[in-house]
Design a protein around this motif. Structure first.
Motif, PDB file in Angstrom:
ATOM      1  N   LYS A 253      16.644   7.578  30.427  1.00 38.45           N
ATOM      2  CA  LYS A 253      16.362   7.497  31.856  1.00 38.45           C
ATOM      3  C   LYS A 253      14.941   7.962  32.164  1.00 38.45           C
ATOM      4  CE  LYS A 253      17.845   9.501  36.274  1.00 38.45           C
ATOM      5  NZ  LYS A 253      18.805  10.427  36.934  1.00 38.45           N
ATOM      6  N   GLU A 254      14.533   9.068  31.546  1.00 36.26           N
ATOM      7  CA  GLU A 254      13.257   9.689  31.883  1.00 36.26           C
ATOM      8  C   GLU A 254      12.116   9.245  30.986  1.00 36.26           C
ATOM      9  OE1 GLU A 254      13.902  13.896  31.908  1.00 36.26           O
ATOM     10  OE2 GLU A 254      15.438  13.790  33.491  1.00 36.26           O
ATOM     11  N   GLY A 255      12.420   8.801  29.762  1.00 34.39           N
ATOM     12  CA  GLY A 255      11.370   8.403  28.829  1.00 34.39           C
ATOM     13  C   GLY A 255      11.190   9.425  27.727  1.00 34.39           C
ATOM     14  N   ILE A 256      10.474   9.031  26.677  1.00 29.12           N
ATOM     15  CA  ILE A 256      10.274   9.870  25.509  1.00 29.12           C
ATOM     16  C   ILE A 256       8.948   9.504  24.862  1.00 29.12           C
ATOM     17  CG2 ILE A 256      11.418   8.320  23.869  1.00 29.12           C
ATOM     18  CD1 ILE A 256      12.740  10.824  22.620  1.00 29.12           C
ATOM     19  N   GLN A 257       8.437  10.390  24.032  1.00 26.71           N
ATOM     20  CA  GLN A 257       7.151  10.185  23.373  1.00 26.71           C
ATOM     21  C   GLN A 257       7.169   8.947  22.473  1.00 26.71           C
ATOM     22  OE1 GLN A 257       6.007  13.529  20.941  1.00 26.71           O
ATOM     23  NE2 GLN A 257       3.869  12.918  20.802  1.00 26.71           N
ATOM     24  N   VAL A 258       6.046   8.259  22.412  1.00 28.51           N
ATOM     25  CA  VAL A 258       5.903   7.107  21.524  1.00 28.51           C
ATOM     26  C   VAL A 258       5.833   7.612  20.084  1.00 28.51           C
ATOM     27  CG1 VAL A 258       4.442   5.138  20.926  1.00 28.51           C
ATOM     28  CG2 VAL A 258       4.761   5.780  23.326  1.00 28.51           C
ATOM     29  N   THR A 259       6.515   6.942  19.181  1.00 26.34           N
ATOM     30  CA  THR A 259       6.677   7.472  17.824  1.00 26.34           C
ATOM     31  C   THR A 259       5.378   7.557  17.040  1.00 26.34           C
ATOM     32  OG1 THR A 259       7.251   5.269  16.987  1.00 26.34           O
ATOM     33  CG2 THR A 259       9.056   6.702  17.649  1.00 26.34           C
ATOM     34  N   ASN A 260       4.424   6.652  17.303  1.00 22.60           N
ATOM     35  CA  ASN A 260       3.183   6.722  16.521  1.00 22.60           C
ATOM     36  C   ASN A 260       2.288   7.886  16.944  1.00 22.60           C
ATOM     37  OD1 ASN A 260       2.203   5.734  18.921  1.00 22.60           O
ATOM     38  ND2 ASN A 260       1.400   3.803  18.079  1.00 22.60           N
ATOM     39  N   GLU A 261       2.747   8.660  17.927  1.00 21.63           N
ATOM     40  CA  GLU A 261       2.033   9.874  18.316  1.00 21.63           C
ATOM     41  C   GLU A 261       2.681  11.132  17.753  1.00 21.63           C
ATOM     42  OE1 GLU A 261       2.048   9.790  22.551  1.00 21.63           O
ATOM     43  OE2 GLU A 261       0.661   8.080  22.715  1.00 21.63           O
ATOM     44  N   ILE A 262       3.789  10.958  17.015  1.00 21.28           N
ATOM     45  CA  ILE A 262       4.510  12.098  16.445  1.00 21.28           C
ATOM     46  C   ILE A 262       4.017  12.344  15.020  1.00 21.28           C
ATOM     47  CG2 ILE A 262       6.775  12.997  15.789  1.00 21.28           C
ATOM     48  CD1 ILE A 262       7.980  11.195  17.940  1.00 21.28           C
ATOM     49  N   ALA A 263       3.688  13.585  14.722  1.00 21.21           N
ATOM     50  CA  ALA A 263       3.163  13.928  13.404  1.00 21.21           C
ATOM     51  C   ALA A 263       4.238  13.788  12.333  1.00 21.21           C
ATOM     52  CB  ALA A 263       2.633  15.362  13.415  1.00 21.21           C
ATOM     53  N   ARG A 264       3.832  13.438  11.139  1.00 21.62           N
ATOM     54  CA  ARG A 264       4.746  13.414  10.003  1.00 21.62           C
ATOM     55  C   ARG A 264       5.090  14.849   9.612  1.00 21.62           C
ATOM     56  NH1 ARG A 264       5.488   9.073   6.776  1.00 21.62           N
ATOM     57  NH2 ARG A 264       5.503  10.344   4.885  1.00 21.62           N
ATOM     58  N   PRO A 265       6.290  15.069   9.102  1.00 16.93           N
ATOM     59  CA  PRO A 265       6.658  16.430   8.685  1.00 16.93           C
ATOM     60  C   PRO A 265       5.807  16.905   7.508  1.00 16.93           C
ATOM     61  CG  PRO A 265       8.288  14.849   7.934  1.00 16.93           C
ATOM     62  CD  PRO A 265       7.368  14.096   8.851  1.00 16.93           C
ATOM     63  N   GLU A 266       5.625  18.199   7.430  1.00 19.96           N
ATOM     64  CA  GLU A 266       4.851  18.801   6.340  1.00 19.96           C
ATOM     65  C   GLU A 266       5.767  19.031   5.143  1.00 19.96           C
ATOM     66  OE1 GLU A 266       2.388  22.946   5.360  1.00 19.96           O
ATOM     67  OE2 GLU A 266       3.192  22.564   7.378  1.00 19.96           O
ATOM     68  N   VAL A 267       5.343  18.595   3.979  1.00 20.80           N
ATOM     69  CA  VAL A 267       6.098  18.839   2.750  1.00 20.80           C
ATOM     70  C   VAL A 267       5.698  20.210   2.221  1.00 20.80           C
ATOM     71  CG1 VAL A 267       6.596  18.036   0.412  1.00 20.80           C
ATOM     72  CG2 VAL A 267       6.213  16.371   2.244  1.00 20.80           C
ATOM     73  N   VAL A 268       6.684  21.101   2.092  1.00 19.49           N
ATOM     74  CA  VAL A 268       6.408  22.479   1.688  1.00 19.49           C
ATOM     75  C   VAL A 268       7.239  22.838   0.467  1.00 19.49           C
ATOM     76  CG1 VAL A 268       5.840  23.151   4.045  1.00 19.49           C
ATOM     77  CG2 VAL A 268       8.185  23.436   3.226  1.00 19.49           C
TER      78      VAL A 268
END
Length: 466
Positions: A253-268
């Motif tokens: 209903k409200e919207g959500i962030q575009v996926t290509n703006e979300i950082a990839r997880p850090e491999v630790v």
């Protein structure tokens, strides 16, 4: 005309691309958040995606209408039906067109006509498809209105979103919407939004498409003509909706962030695990059998398979950062899977390949149904059933208590802390996840009943015969 079918098995969710080959324009119906398959298909067919059309504010996955609009400039056709509570807040941020019953719009030479079909939700619409100058529709995109062999449930606003008193209203609306559906020609093809395995209906069929005539002949809901009887049947024994459905209603209903703006997880490395268990929710994606033999205290187990997304929606907190113990080669796919239901806070990946046995200090025990029942009869263990309400009502062990697996994080306070807890589901898959949840909550003395209630019932029946 071009018609393409897309199916996400992990969500039991269907979407469609309709294109006009003469003009090279295409529309995507009920797109998922991962828009890559649509972009690839459009490029392959020489099409440009100029529009999306959405049947309703979805509860079970993040819609891709906003994603496509922001990344491609396509126009989103969104429902303007329902009351003020069910309007698309994000529509003002993109190129959108709000549509009502009877409205039409064109994509090239293809025409889509809006039919208001409330019941599943108040704003729900379906789209009748006409090719070129046809006066009769070729098919109808029904979203969560009519499925193959079933119809959309009317209780999600009340059960998942907490909007009280809407179930009966929705059921009555569905009855009237179905009468509109029955008036369509029998030859009209039916393209639903979900298949078998979706929680948006009771018993959806596995066949991907149908026709109006076939549904009128075989779908239980279209056989019923008594409104009161229909409402009773539709509102009885619906499966418990996953926890994440309420969040999806808000997001879509409200919207959500575009996926290509979300950082990839850090491999630790594994040296960070102690800190991450304290600061984040750590999910171990190994097989349940492997997790039982050794795991890191404080972690929960959701095996990475076709049910991973659904169970993540049940068990993972949307408001907390996530760490996954997962195979390094699955990082991109698993992030996409979590994003499909709005779990965007995946921050860290600990590769399974780096787990050493010295870190896996916690275990739980597998016991047979015979052993569990014998211990329960002596009052040595507390038997916990994590199946759903319908399964429990059909048949259950008298000495067991039930807490739905998906509600265990919230509803565990009444469990004993001074006794072994033996947990079971139907066959042994869900109970392994439940065992991990219980241990993460501090209940360390846990047993998993092998074979679940199916094995227990065999033992109990044998005892009765004996």
């Amino acid at each position: 005309m071009l018609l393409r079918y897309f199916y996400d098995q992990k969500l039991a969710q269907a979407s469609y691309m309709v294109g006009c080959q003469m003009t090279g324009e295409a529309v995507v119906i009920d797109p998922a958040r991962n828009i890559t398959p649509y972009l690839q298909e459009a490029e392959k067919e020489g099409m440009t995606i100029v529009a999306t059309a959405e049947t309703h504010i979805h509860a079970d996955f993040v819609s891709g209408s906003l994603e496509l609009a922001k990344r491609t400039g396509s126009t989103a056709y969104l429902s303007d039906e329902g009351d003020a509570s069910w309007k698309y807040a994000f529509a003002k941020d993109i190129d959108s067109k709000l549509v009502k019953d009877g409205d039409t719009f064109k994509v090239g030479n293809v025409t889509l006509e809006v039919m208001h079909t409330p019941g599943h939700t108040p704003e729900h619409i379906s789209f009748l498809l006409y090719d070129r100058n046809q006066t009769q529709p070729m098919g109808i995109f029904t979203g969560d209105f009519v499925f193959v062999g079933d119809i959309g449930r009317p209780d999600l606003l009340e059960e998942a979103a907490g909007v009280k008193g809407t179930t009966a209203i929705g059921a009555e609306q569905m009855f009237h919407s179905l009468n509109k559906f029955k008036a369509l020609p029998d030859f009209v093809q039916v393209w639903p939004g979900h298949g078998a395995g979706s929680a948006c209906g009771k018993a959806l069929g596995a066949i991907p498409t149908s026709t109006v005539g076939y549904e009128k002949a075989t779908n239980w809901a279209l056989q019923m003509t008594d409104k009161d009887a229909f409402i009773k049947e539709l509102t009885t024994d619906q499966p418990e909706p996953p926890n994440y459905f309420a969040m999806m209603k808000k997001v879509n209903k409200e919207g959500i962030q575009v996926t290509n703006e979300i950082a990839r997880p850090e491999v630790v490395g594994t040296d960070r695990l102690d800190t991450l268990v304290e600061a984040t929710q750590v999910v171990d994606t190994r097989r349940g059998e492997d997790f039982a033999q050794g795991h890191i205290p404080g972690t929960i187990n959701i095996p990475y398979n076709t049910k991973f997304v659904s169970w993540a929606g049940w068990l993972v907190n949307f408001d907390k950062d996530i760490t996954l113990i997962a195979s390094a080669e699955d990082v991109e796919e698993v992030q996409t899977d979590l994003q499909s239901i709005g779990l965007d806070r995946l921050r860290f990946i600990v590769p399974i390949e780096e787990l050493g046995q010295e870190l896996l200090t916690e275990t739980y025990t597998d016991v047979t149904a015979e052993q569990a029942i014998e211990s329960a009869e002596k009052n040595d263990v507390f038997v916990l059933d994590v199946r759903n309400a319908t399964e429990w009502t059909a048949s259950h062990y008298d000495n067991a208590e039930r807490i739905l697996l998906g509600k265990l994080m919230r509803d565990h306070d009444g469990l004993p802390t001074d006794k072994t807890i033996a947990v079971h589901c139907a066959s042994g898959v869900r109970s392994r996840m439940a065992a991990s949840v219980l241990q993460s909550l501090g209940y360390k003395d846990i047993q998993n009943i092998l074979g679940g209630y199916a094995a227990m019932k065999t033992v109990l029946n044998a005892e009765q015969i004996g």
